[in-house]
Design an enzyme around this catalytic site. Structure first.
Site, PDB file in Angstrom:
ATOM      1  N   ARG A  40       0.658  -1.492   0.069  1.00 52.19           N
ATOM      2  CA  ARG A  40      -0.092   0.155  -0.190  1.00 52.19           C
ATOM      3  C   ARG A  40       0.751   0.963  -0.055  1.00 52.19           C
ATOM      4  O   ARG A  40       1.090   1.783   1.025  1.00 52.19           O
ATOM      5  CB  ARG A  40      -0.644  -0.286   1.699  1.00 52.19           C
ATOM      6  CG  ARG A  40      -1.651  -0.752   0.893  1.00 52.19           C
ATOM      7  CD  ARG A  40      -2.927  -1.284   3.076  1.00 52.19           C
ATOM      8  NE  ARG A  40      -3.421  -2.270   2.893  1.00 52.19           N
ATOM      9  CZ  ARG A  40      -4.031  -3.196   4.205  1.00 52.19           C
ATOM     10  NH1 ARG A  40      -4.179  -1.835   4.538  1.00 52.19           N
ATOM     11  NH2 ARG A  40      -4.827  -4.150   3.607  1.00 52.19           N
ATOM     12  N   GLN A  41       0.799   1.514  -1.154  1.00 49.87           N
ATOM     13  CA  GLN A  41       1.877   3.010  -1.022  1.00 49.87           C
ATOM     14  C   GLN A  41       1.260   3.801  -0.790  1.00 49.87           C
ATOM     15  O   GLN A  41       2.007   5.035  -0.577  1.00 49.87           O
ATOM     16  CB  GLN A  41       2.530   3.273  -2.607  1.00 49.87           C
ATOM     17  CG  GLN A  41       3.589   1.727  -3.013  1.00 49.87           C
ATOM     18  CD  GLN A  41       3.620   2.321  -4.826  1.00 49.87           C
ATOM     19  OE1 GLN A  41       3.223   2.522  -5.165  1.00 49.87           O
ATOM     20  NE2 GLN A  41       4.726   1.381  -4.851  1.00 49.87           N
ATOM     21  N   CYS A  42       0.197   3.781  -0.678  1.00 54.83           N
ATOM     22  CA  CYS A  42      -0.511   5.297  -0.018  1.00 54.83           C
ATOM     23  C   CYS A  42      -0.559   5.226   1.034  1.00 54.83           C
ATOM     24  O   CYS A  42      -0.535   6.727   1.720  1.00 54.83           O
ATOM     25  CB  CYS A  42      -1.703   4.898  -0.596  1.00 54.83           C
ATOM     26  SG  CYS A  42      -3.296   3.986  -0.207  1.00 54.83           S
ATOM     27  N   GLU A  43      -0.210   3.950   1.564  1.00 54.84           N
ATOM     28  CA  GLU A  43      -0.054   4.359   2.737  1.00 54.84           C
ATOM     29  C   GLU A  43       1.382   4.105   4.024  1.00 54.84           C
ATOM     30  O   GLU A  43       1.849   4.206   4.880  1.00 54.84           O
ATOM     31  CB  GLU A  43      -0.913   3.644   3.466  1.00 54.84           C
ATOM     32  CG  GLU A  43      -2.623   3.551   3.157  1.00 54.84           C
ATOM     33  CD  GLU A  43      -3.231   2.061   3.631  1.00 54.84           C
ATOM     34  OE1 GLU A  43      -2.246   1.994   4.724  1.00 54.84           O
ATOM     35  OE2 GLU A  43      -4.382   2.655   4.263  1.00 54.84           O
TER      36      GLU A  43
END
Length: 754
Positions: A691-694
């Site tokens: 999860r790159q966004c997190e």
């Protein structure tokens, strides 16, 4: 008895008095006239003079002031001048006091110190300190190389610096009464009343006193504050001398007063004890005075080549705990006027604090822009769409560059809204990961050498603007500038490598940000700037082009008399004029997003850090800042995970960071700003998750060790299920996605961390 009766009695008694007889040989004085007779006599005399002069007085003069005649015995007043003074008073008045001669040397002083420490007799040392620090004159007498020489140049302070250093190094080793006497002497010298401009000897005294190591103690802060106040109040010309003298200090001698000033400011802001310093209401001038003196050290550091100490060592991290937005608003409202704000001296603000100011300012601008859009919709009775709050970019992967140019051109008014990216034909909600991917793909495309917009210099590992004068689409240069601005605005690090001179050009004040024909970014260039770029010729399509560096330059030979001018013109041509149109488009693209007062707080190095992040990785700091969901720090899996990560080479650590966060760069605030999290997923699956966004790693239970490589690599492969050899392991780690495979096989046979 009334007043008339009292007056008649007094008159009668006076008449009965006998006349006063004069001294032998002298006539007796006539009796004094009464007040009434005196007034009558004066009036009569005035009438006689007026009648006598009436015939000769001019008719046009209506108001004539009659003066009584000067008697023959009256002497007119004389103006006292230097010529009328007696010879003994005519000695010249010196402009500066004469400095007494002192013959003590560093060697003599050190011998006295050694003898005093050995015998316990400190009388000679005490007398020296008492005399030396009693006044500015005595300070010059002790430390000036030649007592009455002028030494009025910026290049030489005229001081025996070795003697100053020896005296200060020995001061803290003396008994307390000697140290107190030094402080009393400084108080006396500072409390003297000074009139007119300071002399160079006064500046030398300030230069000596500011190096006193006693100011490290809070008990001396009152004295220290008055010294700083006087130094801060000096004229600009006097500050100029101090700056050039300060830059001659050795590294450690320069660093010590800087650290004392920073500690003084921090203690004044947040004292350890309430009574450690006077109340803030009574010493509100302490911090402004200290900051202004610290600015002298910063200026001295800036004009030194190379700098005496890194610019980041002037940061005061304590300021991150104050209301910095209030400081910023004060600076915006009052500017550099008498109202003090730390933003007037941005060198003291850390890069992380400046980034926070820019983010807060950006958020406020985003909110204002979104509010304007909502109000506009409501006023026209139109349906409100929440997409109005964002800068929505829709692009096709196959037409990434063209679609991005079109979207940013059409939505120029929305550039200061929160960025959100959508790839056409792909499901997904952008929570940060898609935005990072969009930036990454665009930067890779535009900066590829085959694209021709930028030239890569292998020696400096930097990109520079292509000087190609053919068919250029300047809007693409504007796109790169806009991308950099959006990256700063949205706190995203880009893999862009420009020389520092590029960021210095970006920070030059614009004449008009929207005038595309205006010359912008024309910063002063030097040979040091050209070392990172250094094209040997201007070549277009294999043909070397010649350009005149000045009108008629092709007819002017280069000689030893004009070679300096030639070098300067050549450097200016390569770094400014030959790329003026390309850089102007790039400049306007950047400032179309980042046109903010907060940008003025930044140094070129700090702009580079905001755009690119820091390449320095500290995985130990990341381990301390990591968060866990479903795990504890002491769990065996977590301990093993960090053992593996810390054993990685720097390149592998960067690949892991890129795999998780979408970037291998560290934000300005350090690893703590990455929000790195390791989570546990209890539900088994046939695929790994990231999860790159997190910034999150998810651990997935697997049934067998042989399943780890298949899940991590995301493909069926013929990789052996047994422990991989070092060669096979290195081969797997060459792919960013294979980092997960290595972590799984090295950390645990029954768990996958990705």
């Amino acid at each position: 008895m009334d007043g008339d009766d009292l007056g008649s009695v007094t008159s009668r008694e006076r008449d009965k008095l006998p006349p006063i007889s004069g001294a032998p040989g002298r006539k007796a004085k006539p009796p004094l006239p009464t007040p009434g007779s005196l007034i009558n006599a004066l009036h009569h005399r005035q009438l006689q003079l007026r009648d006598a002069d009436m015939s000769t007085a001019p008719l046009d003069f209506k108001h004539v002031c009659e003066l009584p005649p000067i008697g023959s015995l009256a002497r007119p007043k004389q103006r006292v001048t230097i010529d009328t003074l007696p010879p003994e008073v005519k000695a010249p008045f010196p402009c500066d006091p004469v400095i007494p001669l002192r013959t003590k040397t560093t060697k003599d002083f050190l011998k006295e110190m050694e003898r005093a420490a050995l015998l316990g007799d400190w009388r000679e040392v005490r007398d020296f300190y008492l005399t030396t620090f009693d006044s500015f004159i005595e300070l010059n007498a002790a430390f000036k190389r030649e007592a009455n020489a002028s030494f009025d140049t910026t290049e030489d302070s005229g001081l025996d610096t070795k003697f100053v250093n020896a005296v200060y190094d020995s001061l803290l080793q003396t008994p307390q009464d000697i140290q107190k006497s030094v402080l009393k002497g400084i108080i006396n010298s500072l409390l003297r009343e000074w009139k007119g401009p300071r002399t160079k000897d006064d500046l030398r005294a300030y230069f000596i006193l500011v190096q006193n190591p006693q100011y490290s103690s809070t008990s001396t802060y009152v004295i220290y504050a008055h010294l700083l106040r006087q130094m801060a109040a000096l004229s600009e010309a006097d500050h100029h001398f101090l700056v050039h003298w300060l830059k001659k200090l050795p590294g450690q001698r320069f660093r010590q007063p800087v650290e004392r000033l920073l500690q003084f400011i921090s203690t004044r802001l947040f004292p350890a004890e309430p009574d450690e310093v006077p109340p803030a209401s009574k010493c509100s001038w302490w911090i402004p005075s200290a900051t202004k003196v610290l600015a002298l050290f910063n200026a001295a550091n800036s004009v030194s080549s190379p700098p005496v100490m890194p610019f980041a060592d002037f940061y005061n991290l304590t300021l991150e705990h104050i209301d910095f937005m209030e400081e910023y608003r004060t600076w915006q409202h009052y500017g550099n006027s008498s109202r003090f704000s730390f933003c007037q001296f941005p060198f003291i603000l850390s890069a992380a604090l400046k980034k926070a100011i820019i983010q807060k300012d950006s958020e406020q601008q985003m909110i204002n822009r979104a509010r304007q859009s909502l109000v506009s919709k409501v006023s026209r009775r139109q349906r409100v769409d929440m997409n109005l709050l964002f800068l929505n970019i829709r692009v096709r992967r196959s037409q990434l560059l063209a679609d991005s140019l079109d979207e940013l051109s059409r939505k120029r008014c929305d550039l200061k809204k929160k960025l959100r990216v959508t790839f056409v034909g792909e499901a997904g909600l952008d929570m940060g990961g898609l935005t990072k991917e969009w930036f990454l793909l665009l930067v890779r495309r535009i900066f590829h050498e085959d694209y021709g917009m930028f030239t890569y210099i292998k020696e400096s590992r930097c990109h520079w603007f292509s000087g190609w004068k053919g068919d250029i689409n300047y809007s693409e240069f504007q796109l790169i500038g806009t991308l950099m601005g959006l990256a700063v605005y949205n706190s995203i690090a880009l893999d862009i490598h420009f020389p520092l001179y590029c960021y210095r050009k970006l920070l030059t004040p614009p004449t008009d940000p929207w005038d595309q024909n205006a010359l912008v970014g024309m910063a002063t260039a030097t040979l040091d700037d050209m070392r990172q770029i250094m094209p040997v010729s201007q070549e277009e399509l294999g043909v070397v082009k010649l350009y005149n560096l000045k009108p008629g330059g092709d007819k002017i030979p280069v000689t030893k008399h004009n070679r300096k001018e030639y070098v300067q013109l050549y450097v200016d041509f390569l770094l400014n004029k030959s790329i003026s149109k390309q850089f102007a488009a790039f400049y306007h693209g950047f400032h179309s997003v980042c046109a903010s007062d907060a940008l003025m707080l930044l140094r070129p190095e700090e702009v580079e850090m905001l755009v690119c992040g820091s390449p320095q990785l500290d995985m130990s700091a990341l381990q301390k800042a990591a968060h866990y969901k479903g795990y504890g720090k002491s769990d065996a899996t977590i301990r093993t995970f960090w053992e593996v990560v810390l054993s990685f080479s720097v390149d592998l650590q960067k690949k892991l960071l890129h795999f998780v966060t979408g970037s291998d760069r560290v934000p300005v605030g350090g690893m703590a700003d990455l929000n790195f999290k390791i989570s546990r997923l209890d539900a088994p699956t046939d695929w790994y998750k990231r999860r790159q966004c997190e910034g999150s790693l998810c651990r997935i239970p697997v049934s067998t060790r042989s399943a780890c490589p298949r899940i991590a690599a995301g493909r069926s492969s013929n990789i052996s299920s047994s422990s991989p050899s070092p060669t096979r392991r290195a081969s797997a780690l060459s792919d960013p996605d294979a980092s997960a495979w290595a972590l799984a096989t090295l950390a645990s046979p029954s768990a996958l961390v990705v």
